[in-house]
Design a protein around this motif. Structure first.
Motif, PDB file in Angstrom:
ATOM      1  N   LEU A  76       0.872  -1.209   0.020  1.00 41.89           N
ATOM      2  CA  LEU A  76       0.166  -0.147  -0.028  1.00 41.89           C
ATOM      3  C   LEU A  76       0.888   1.281  -0.018  1.00 41.89           C
ATOM      4  O   LEU A  76       0.294   2.335   0.763  1.00 41.89           O
ATOM      5  N   GLY A  77       1.840   1.459  -0.652  1.00 40.08           N
ATOM      6  CA  GLY A  77       2.837   2.430  -0.842  1.00 40.08           C
ATOM      7  C   GLY A  77       3.477   2.671   0.432  1.00 40.08           C
ATOM      8  O   GLY A  77       4.262   3.568   0.392  1.00 40.08           O
ATOM      9  N   ARG A  78       3.929   1.928   1.391  1.00 42.32           N
ATOM     10  CA  ARG A  78       4.590   2.088   2.527  1.00 42.32           C
ATOM     11  C   ARG A  78       6.198   1.919   2.169  1.00 42.32           C
ATOM     12  O   ARG A  78       6.301   0.830   1.190  1.00 42.32           O
ATOM     13  N   PRO A  79       6.914   2.452   2.752  1.00 42.32           N
ATOM     14  CA  PRO A  79       8.280   2.310   2.549  1.00 42.32           C
ATOM     15  C   PRO A  79       8.822   1.084   3.109  1.00 42.32           C
ATOM     16  O   PRO A  79       8.142   0.284   4.132  1.00 42.32           O
ATOM     17  N   VAL A  80       9.839   0.146   2.359  1.00 48.49           N
ATOM     18  CA  VAL A  80      10.093  -0.938   2.784  1.00 48.49           C
ATOM     19  C   VAL A  80      11.578  -0.686   3.123  1.00 48.49           C
ATOM     20  O   VAL A  80      12.431  -0.232   2.550  1.00 48.49           O
ATOM     21  N   TYR A  81      11.896  -1.172   4.488  1.00 48.80           N
ATOM     22  CA  TYR A  81      13.095  -1.061   5.089  1.00 48.80           C
ATOM     23  C   TYR A  81      13.876  -2.514   5.113  1.00 48.80           C
ATOM     24  O   TYR A  81      13.145  -3.468   5.611  1.00 48.80           O
ATOM     25  N   VAL A  82      14.945  -2.568   5.037  1.00 46.86           N
ATOM     26  CA  VAL A  82      15.666  -3.871   5.133  1.00 46.86           C
ATOM     27  C   VAL A  82      16.850  -3.661   6.207  1.00 46.86           C
ATOM     28  O   VAL A  82      17.948  -2.625   5.735  1.00 46.86           O
ATOM     29  N   ALA A  83      16.903  -4.416   7.317  1.00 41.03           N
ATOM     30  CA  ALA A  83      18.195  -4.240   8.232  1.00 41.03           C
ATOM     31  C   ALA A  83      19.150  -5.274   7.950  1.00 41.03           C
ATOM     32  O   ALA A  83      18.794  -6.548   7.838  1.00 41.03           O
ATOM     33  N   VAL A  84      20.186  -4.977   7.689  1.00 41.52           N
ATOM     34  CA  VAL A  84      21.499  -5.494   7.326  1.00 41.52           C
ATOM     35  C   VAL A  84      22.365  -5.677   8.618  1.00 41.52           C
ATOM     36  O   VAL A  84      22.877  -4.469   8.876  1.00 41.52           O
ATOM     37  N   ARG A  85      22.763  -6.692   8.920  1.00 39.22           N
ATOM     38  CA  ARG A  85      23.452  -6.681  10.158  1.00 39.22           C
ATOM     39  C   ARG A  85      24.991  -6.773   9.607  1.00 39.22           C
ATOM     40  O   ARG A  85      25.262  -7.119   8.423  1.00 39.22           O
ATOM     41  N   SER A  86      25.929  -6.583  10.626  1.00 39.86           N
ATOM     42  CA  SER A  86      27.236  -6.421   9.983  1.00 39.86           C
ATOM     43  C   SER A  86      27.747  -7.641   9.743  1.00 39.86           C
ATOM     44  O   SER A  86      28.589  -7.761   8.750  1.00 39.86           O
ATOM     45  N   TYR A  87      27.491  -8.737  10.150  1.00 41.08           N
ATOM     46  CA  TYR A  87      27.793 -10.130   9.741  1.00 41.08           C
ATOM     47  C   TYR A  87      27.173 -10.685   8.327  1.00 41.08           C
ATOM     48  O   TYR A  87      27.285 -11.755   8.005  1.00 41.08           O
ATOM     49  N   GLN A  88      26.279  -9.869   7.882  1.00 43.98           N
ATOM     50  CA  GLN A  88      25.808 -10.166   6.388  1.00 43.98           C
ATOM     51  C   GLN A  88      25.854  -8.910   5.564  1.00 43.98           C
ATOM     52  O   GLN A  88      25.139  -8.591   4.692  1.00 43.98           O
ATOM     53  N   ALA A  89      27.089  -8.282   5.658  1.00 45.65           N
ATOM     54  CA  ALA A  89      27.366  -6.986   4.946  1.00 45.65           C
ATOM     55  C   ALA A  89      27.319  -7.131   3.570  1.00 45.65           C
ATOM     56  O   ALA A  89      26.993  -5.951   2.847  1.00 45.65           O
ATOM     57  N   TRP A  90      27.636  -8.351   3.209  1.00 46.83           N
ATOM     58  CA  TRP A  90      27.754  -8.757   1.523  1.00 46.83           C
ATOM     59  C   TRP A  90      26.517  -8.338   0.977  1.00 46.83           C
ATOM     60  O   TRP A  90      26.217  -8.062  -0.341  1.00 46.83           O
ATOM     61  N   LEU A  91      25.223  -8.447   1.519  1.00 43.58           N
ATOM     62  CA  LEU A  91      24.041  -8.017   1.081  1.00 43.58           C
ATOM     63  C   LEU A  91      23.904  -6.875   0.546  1.00 43.58           C
ATOM     64  O   LEU A  91      22.999  -6.654  -0.189  1.00 43.58           O
ATOM     65  N   LEU A 124      19.392  -2.856  -6.476  1.00 42.39           N
ATOM     66  CA  LEU A 124      17.839  -2.655  -6.122  1.00 42.39           C
ATOM     67  C   LEU A 124      17.771  -0.999  -5.877  1.00 42.39           C
ATOM     68  O   LEU A 124      16.462  -0.903  -5.859  1.00 42.39           O
ATOM     69  N   GLN A 125      18.581  -0.304  -6.303  1.00 42.84           N
ATOM     70  CA  GLN A 125      18.701   1.062  -6.042  1.00 42.84           C
ATOM     71  C   GLN A 125      18.366   1.407  -4.748  1.00 42.84           C
ATOM     72  O   GLN A 125      17.438   2.530  -4.423  1.00 42.84           O
ATOM     73  N   GLY A 126      18.436   0.744  -3.550  1.00 40.87           N
ATOM     74  CA  GLY A 126      18.111   1.111  -2.211  1.00 40.87           C
ATOM     75  C   GLY A 126      19.204   2.398  -1.828  1.00 40.87           C
ATOM     76  O   GLY A 126      20.182   2.513  -2.302  1.00 40.87           O
ATOM     77  N   GLU A 127      18.589   2.879  -0.861  1.00 40.47           N
ATOM     78  CA  GLU A 127      19.616   4.011  -0.141  1.00 40.47           C
ATOM     79  C   GLU A 127      19.817   3.916   1.334  1.00 40.47           C
ATOM     80  O   GLU A 127      18.745   3.214   2.080  1.00 40.47           O
ATOM     81  N   LEU A 128      20.980   4.110   1.652  1.00 41.43           N
ATOM     82  CA  LEU A 128      21.241   3.769   3.162  1.00 41.43           C
ATOM     83  C   LEU A 128      20.552   4.893   3.925  1.00 41.43           C
ATOM     84  O   LEU A 128      20.427   6.144   3.816  1.00 41.43           O
ATOM     85  N   TYR A 129      19.559   4.388   5.059  1.00 44.41           N
ATOM     86  CA  TYR A 129      18.701   5.047   5.837  1.00 44.41           C
ATOM     87  C   TYR A 129      19.251   5.724   6.942  1.00 44.41           C
ATOM     88  O   TYR A 129      19.516   6.811   7.321  1.00 44.41           O
ATOM     89  N   ARG A 130      20.100   4.777   7.976  1.00 42.59           N
ATOM     90  CA  ARG A 130      20.737   4.999   9.108  1.00 42.59           C
ATOM     91  C   ARG A 130      21.722   3.815   9.481  1.00 42.59           C
ATOM     92  O   ARG A 130      21.345   2.641   9.184  1.00 42.59           O
ATOM     93  N   GLN A 131      22.465   4.327  10.579  1.00 40.17           N
ATOM     94  CA  GLN A 131      23.252   3.122  10.943  1.00 40.17           C
ATOM     95  C   GLN A 131      23.318   3.029  12.539  1.00 40.17           C
ATOM     96  O   GLN A 131      23.085   4.196  13.125  1.00 40.17           O
ATOM     97  N   GLN A 132      22.811   1.852  13.010  1.00 42.91           N
ATOM     98  CA  GLN A 132      22.508   1.711  14.490  1.00 42.91           C
ATOM     99  C   GLN A 132      23.585   0.953  15.035  1.00 42.91           C
ATOM    100  O   GLN A 132      24.235  -0.172  14.571  1.00 42.91           O
ATOM    101  N   ALA A 133      23.802   1.063  16.533  1.00 46.62           N
ATOM    102  CA  ALA A 133      24.401  -0.018  17.253  1.00 46.62           C
ATOM    103  C   ALA A 133      23.333  -0.861  18.177  1.00 46.62           C
ATOM    104  O   ALA A 133      22.490  -0.204  18.761  1.00 46.62           O
ATOM    105  N   LEU A 134      23.544  -1.806  18.156  1.00 47.11           N
ATOM    106  CA  LEU A 134      22.755  -2.804  18.716  1.00 47.11           C
ATOM    107  C   LEU A 134      23.100  -3.178  20.200  1.00 47.11           C
ATOM    108  O   LEU A 134      24.596  -3.685  20.261  1.00 47.11           O
ATOM    109  N   MET A 135      22.681  -2.919  21.280  1.00 45.78           N
ATOM    110  CA  MET A 135      23.336  -2.997  22.475  1.00 45.78           C
ATOM    111  C   MET A 135      22.609  -3.854  23.589  1.00 45.78           C
ATOM    112  O   MET A 135      21.419  -3.915  23.234  1.00 45.78           O
TER     113      MET A 135
END
Length: 337
Positions: A249-264, A271-282
């Motif tokens: 329904l037109g909602r944005p799709v976000y993909v969370a890529v962990r550091s151990y899956q960085a090759w994705l 797919l012309q994705g854009e980096l949205y933000r980087q987070q630390a999981l604590m």
């Protein structure tokens, strides 16, 4: 009490704090990536009100400093029967309030521990002023996460491969994939055994090589992919999954890529994705794993000893085994002759 902070009073949230909540509604730091990306960032006022309900199993604490600074409000929750709590939000998230964060964390940790929680999780942006405050509160980084945003235009096409809903027969393969690809620090903070496997699986040559979890909300869809490096053409495989989201329904799709899956990330770039933000999981654990020696009783050790062989075996003990071997060989020859 800490130098430069003064006397601090902690108490549960009450309805009189709604004024403070509304005043600083644009300074909310959401520490739950699923909530932030599916419900909106910053969190809307009504979303925060929904999570103040008692049935949400949430713990909301208000700190009142004595130096005239605004009150600091924070919340943590225990959801889905998990053993680790999740930090939900802190407000106002400004640099001037960083010194109060450790006091707020201690109060939330106490409440989570009283309900049987074994730790507390938080997802914080790298540039957030709360990052250092959490580190000073005993939190440690167990993984890094980069959020990518996908738009609808580059997703045209059929993609490659079929994604199927998870069944009970897939559970063992998914858990094996998780244990093989996920570092031990992540497995301890996010145990797969505590989650219901309700995602989608991708098979290649009859073997499950990818698993996808999706979280839906009115403001977005958040995906957590787990891909084996042997997946061929991962961009096409991702596109095939995204083509199945007919009700986005037109909602944005976000993909969370962990550091151990960085090759994705190369596939997301295709797919012309854009980096949205980087987070630390604590994570901060409330318990510490220790090892202690267990001594066996002396009597049991003496009784269970094997006799020592100080000389050659007596002749009568060797004859019987030799005879059995000879007889067996004779029977075998007779059988085949």
């Amino acid at each position: 009490m800490r130098p430069g902070v003064g006397t601090i009073k902690a108490r549960p949230f009450n309805w009189a704090d709604l004024v403070t909540l509304y005043r600083y509604r644009h300074q909310i730091a959401c520490l739950d990536s699923i909530l932030a990306l599916t419900r909106g960032q910053p969190l809307g006022f009504w979303v925060v009100l929904r999570h103040l309900r008692l049935e949400e199993n949430a713990f909301t604490t208000v700190l009142h400093p004595s130096d005239g600074k605004p009150a600091l409000i924070g919340q943590a929750s225990l959801r889905n029967g998990g053993s680790l709590g999740q930090m939900t939000f802190v407000l106002p998230a400004v640099a001037s309030q960083t010194a109060l964060v450790p006091f707020l964390i201690e109060e939330l940790v106490r409440q989570v521990g009283q309900q049987g929680g074994l730790g507390l999780l938080a997802a914080v942006d790298e540039e957030s002023p709360l990052f250092e405050g959490l580190r000073h509160s005993g939190f440690a980084v167990y993984a890094w996460q980069r959020i990518w945003r996908l738009m609808g235009a580059p997703l045209m096409g059929n993609g490659q491969g079929d994604w199927l809903p998870t069944t009970g027969l897939d559970e063992f393969a998914i858990r094996s994939l998780y244990q093989a690809l996920t570092p031990p620090l992540v497995q301890r903070a996010e145990p797969l055994a505590e989650r219901a496997l309700a995602g989608m699986v991708f098979q290649q040559e009859g073997e499950i090589l990818a698993y996808m979890e999706a979280h839906f909300g009115p403001r977005g869809i958040l995906l957590f992919p787990l891909f084996h490096p042997d997946v061929q053409r991962p961009a096409e495989v991702l596109k095939a999954y995204l083509r199945g989201l007919h009700f986005s329904l037109g909602r944005p799709v976000y993909v969370a890529v962990r550091s151990y899956q960085a090759w994705l990330e190369d596939a997301l770039t295709d797919l012309q994705g854009e980096l949205y933000r980087q987070q630390a999981l604590m994570v901060r654990y409330l318990t510490v794993t220790t090892r202690s020696a267990v001594w066996a009783p002396v009597k049991a050790g003496r009784d269970n000893r094997q006799p020592a062989l100080i000389g050659p075996l007596p002749r009568e003990m060797c004859v019987a085994p030799i005879q059995r071997v000879t007889e067996t060989a004779t029977l075998s020859e007779t059988h085949y002759n």
